[in-house]
Write an enzyme that holds these catalytic residues in place. Structure first.
Site, PDB file in Angstrom:
ATOM      1  N   LYS A  31      89.259  16.794  -3.460  1.00 56.72           N
ATOM      2  CA  LYS A  31      88.408  17.886  -3.965  1.00 56.72           C
ATOM      3  C   LYS A  31      87.245  17.343  -4.788  1.00 56.72           C
ATOM      4  CE  LYS A  31      91.616  20.251  -6.202  1.00 56.72           C
ATOM      5  NZ  LYS A  31      92.890  19.560  -5.946  1.00 56.72           N
ATOM      6  N   ARG A 106      94.822  28.162  -9.903  1.00 52.65           N
ATOM      7  CA  ARG A 106      95.965  27.331  -9.549  1.00 52.65           C
ATOM      8  C   ARG A 106      97.273  28.100  -9.647  1.00 52.65           C
ATOM      9  NH1 ARG A 106      93.836  21.806 -10.652  1.00 52.65           N
ATOM     10  NH2 ARG A 106      95.518  20.314 -10.535  1.00 52.65           N
ATOM     11  N   ARG A 145      93.822   5.491  -6.783  1.00 54.43           N
ATOM     12  CA  ARG A 145      92.571   6.122  -7.202  1.00 54.43           C
ATOM     13  C   ARG A 145      92.057   5.512  -8.509  1.00 54.43           C
ATOM     14  NH1 ARG A 145      92.369  12.580  -7.034  1.00 54.43           N
ATOM     15  NH2 ARG A 145      93.844  12.525  -8.756  1.00 54.43           N
TER      16      ARG A 145
HETATM   17  P1  ADP Z   1      94.300  17.165  -9.497  1.00 53.68           P
HETATM   18  O1  ADP Z   1      93.665  18.273  -8.716  1.00 53.68           O
HETATM   19  O2  ADP Z   1      94.126  15.862  -8.825  1.00 53.68           O
HETATM   20  O3  ADP Z   1      95.703  17.487  -9.911  1.00 53.68           O
HETATM   21  P2  ADP Z   1      92.782  17.904 -11.846  1.00 53.68           P
HETATM   22  O4  ADP Z   1      91.788  17.029 -12.499  1.00 53.68           O
HETATM   23  O5  ADP Z   1      92.288  19.094 -11.109  1.00 53.68           O
HETATM   24  O6  ADP Z   1      93.597  16.954 -10.891  1.00 53.68           O
HETATM   25  O7  ADP Z   1      93.860  18.434 -12.933  1.00 53.68           O
HETATM   26  C1  ADP Z   1      94.496  17.551 -13.810  1.00 53.68           C
HETATM   27  C2  ADP Z   1      95.512  18.336 -14.635  1.00 53.68           C
HETATM   28  O8  ADP Z   1      94.842  19.317 -15.436  1.00 53.68           O
HETATM   29  C3  ADP Z   1      96.527  19.141 -13.824  1.00 53.68           C
HETATM   30  O9  ADP Z   1      97.619  18.350 -13.402  1.00 53.68           O
HETATM   31  C4  ADP Z   1      96.932  20.216 -14.852  1.00 53.68           C
HETATM   32  O10 ADP Z   1      97.840  19.709 -15.809  1.00 53.68           O
HETATM   33  C5  ADP Z   1      95.619  20.511 -15.556  1.00 53.68           C
HETATM   34  N1  ADP Z   1      94.880  21.627 -14.901  1.00 53.68           N
HETATM   35  C6  ADP Z   1      93.728  21.524 -14.191  1.00 53.68           C
HETATM   36  N2  ADP Z   1      93.333  22.721 -13.726  1.00 53.68           N
HETATM   37  C7  ADP Z   1      94.261  23.615 -14.140  1.00 53.68           C
HETATM   38  C8  ADP Z   1      94.430  25.021 -13.976  1.00 53.68           C
HETATM   39  N3  ADP Z   1      93.563  25.753 -13.251  1.00 53.68           N
HETATM   40  N4  ADP Z   1      95.511  25.609 -14.551  1.00 53.68           N
HETATM   41  C9  ADP Z   1      96.388  24.900 -15.276  1.00 53.68           C
HETATM   42  N5  ADP Z   1      96.298  23.573 -15.470  1.00 53.68           N
HETATM   43  C10 ADP Z   1      95.249  22.929 -14.914  1.00 53.68           C
END
Ligand code: ADP
Length: 244
Positions: A31, A106, A145
């Site tokens: 993403k 999410r 990564r």
């Molecule tokens: P990835 O998509 O690779 O898991 P992200 O950078 O999107 O990595 O997210 C890292 C962490 O941030 C997630 O594992 C979660 O703990 C938190 N996080 C990110 N977006 C959300 C969300 N929309 N709701 C709740 N927690 C989130």
């Protein structure tokens, strides 16, 4: 020809309205890489709730203190906190013509919150791009990564190495491995995705849903995304390439 930052096309709306794009998929599906390519092409901001939360952690805010442990364990930060953080971000001027959301919504509750937010601001229903990758491929991808802590560019030791080992091509910053890219945490994140996040797709079971195979090279994936979005894009002028 695949559009790029040089091949300049101005996005002036989706059917005359603001563009609302959701990039959906499991952790490690690419993403971040695709949102960077889309942003360079369409000139709308890419908003990653993961990046927003990491910025809160780095700044040591109350939200950051709360999020830090949850993120390190591969869980999800509470809906109310994430929803409020996102709503604040969407108030910024740069979101006026559209925005891309990476990693949000999410949970089903977040999807419902977003529905209300878009309706309240008279914004259109989102276009959803679902990058799908089999679970087996994701673990090795994520543990290989590396990320630039300054510009957030993502590299992968398997197929997207930096020119100089351990250094960002763009700004020469030493690359890091995110704490949540350790294997145990990666498996926990995938489990959270299957249980809590994948069900969000049912919420968007309509014509603006596009599934894209994410187990291919980033350029092929981007070309497919361009193919999906181009029919919606109102180009600035009628030139075939859109360059200037
Ligand atoms: P990835 O998509 O690779 O898991 P992200 O950078 O999107 O990595 O997210 C890292 C962490 O941030 C997630 O594992 C979660 O703990 C938190 N996080 C990110 N977006 C959300 C969300 N929309 N709701 C709740 N927690 C989130």
């Amino acid at each position: 020809m695949t559009p790029s930052a040089e091949n300049y096309i101005v996005w002036i709306g989706f059917e005359g309205k603001t563009l609302v794009l959701l990039l959906f998929g499991p952790p490690g599906c690419g993403k971040g890489t695709q949102s960077r390519l889309i942003t360079n092409w369409l000139h709308v901001p890419a908003i990653s709730t993961g990046d927003l939360l990491r910025a809160e952690v780095a700044a040591g805010t109350d939200l950051g203190k709360l999020a830090k442990g949850i993120m390190a364990a591969g869980g999800l930060v509470g809906d109310d906190l994430v929803n409020a953080m996102l709503a604040r971000r969407l108030e910024s001027d740069d979101c006026r013509d559209g925005f891309l959301l990476d990693g949000y919504p999410r949970t089903v509750e977040q999807a419902e919150f977003l529905d209300c937010l878009l309706a309240k601001r008279c914004l259109p229903a989102p276009i959803l791009l679902h990058l799908d990758v089999p679970n087996d491929a994701l673990v090795s991808r994520m543990t290989s990564r590396r990320e630039c802590p300054a510009c957030r560019r993502i590299y992968n030791l398997l197929h997207q190495r930096p020119l100089k080992e351990g250094i960002c091509d763009d700004d020469r910053t030493p690359l890091i491995t995110r704490k949540d890219d350790k294997e145990e945490t990666v498996r926990e994140r995938l489990d959270t995705y299957e249980r809590v996040t994948r069900p969000v797709l049912a919420h968007y079971d309509y014509q603006n849903y596009h599934q894209i195979r994410g187990d291919r090279s980033p350029n092929y994936i981007f070309e497919e995304i361009v193919g999906v979005l181009e029919p919606f894009a109102n180009r600035n002028g009628n030139s075939a390439s859109g360059t200037h």
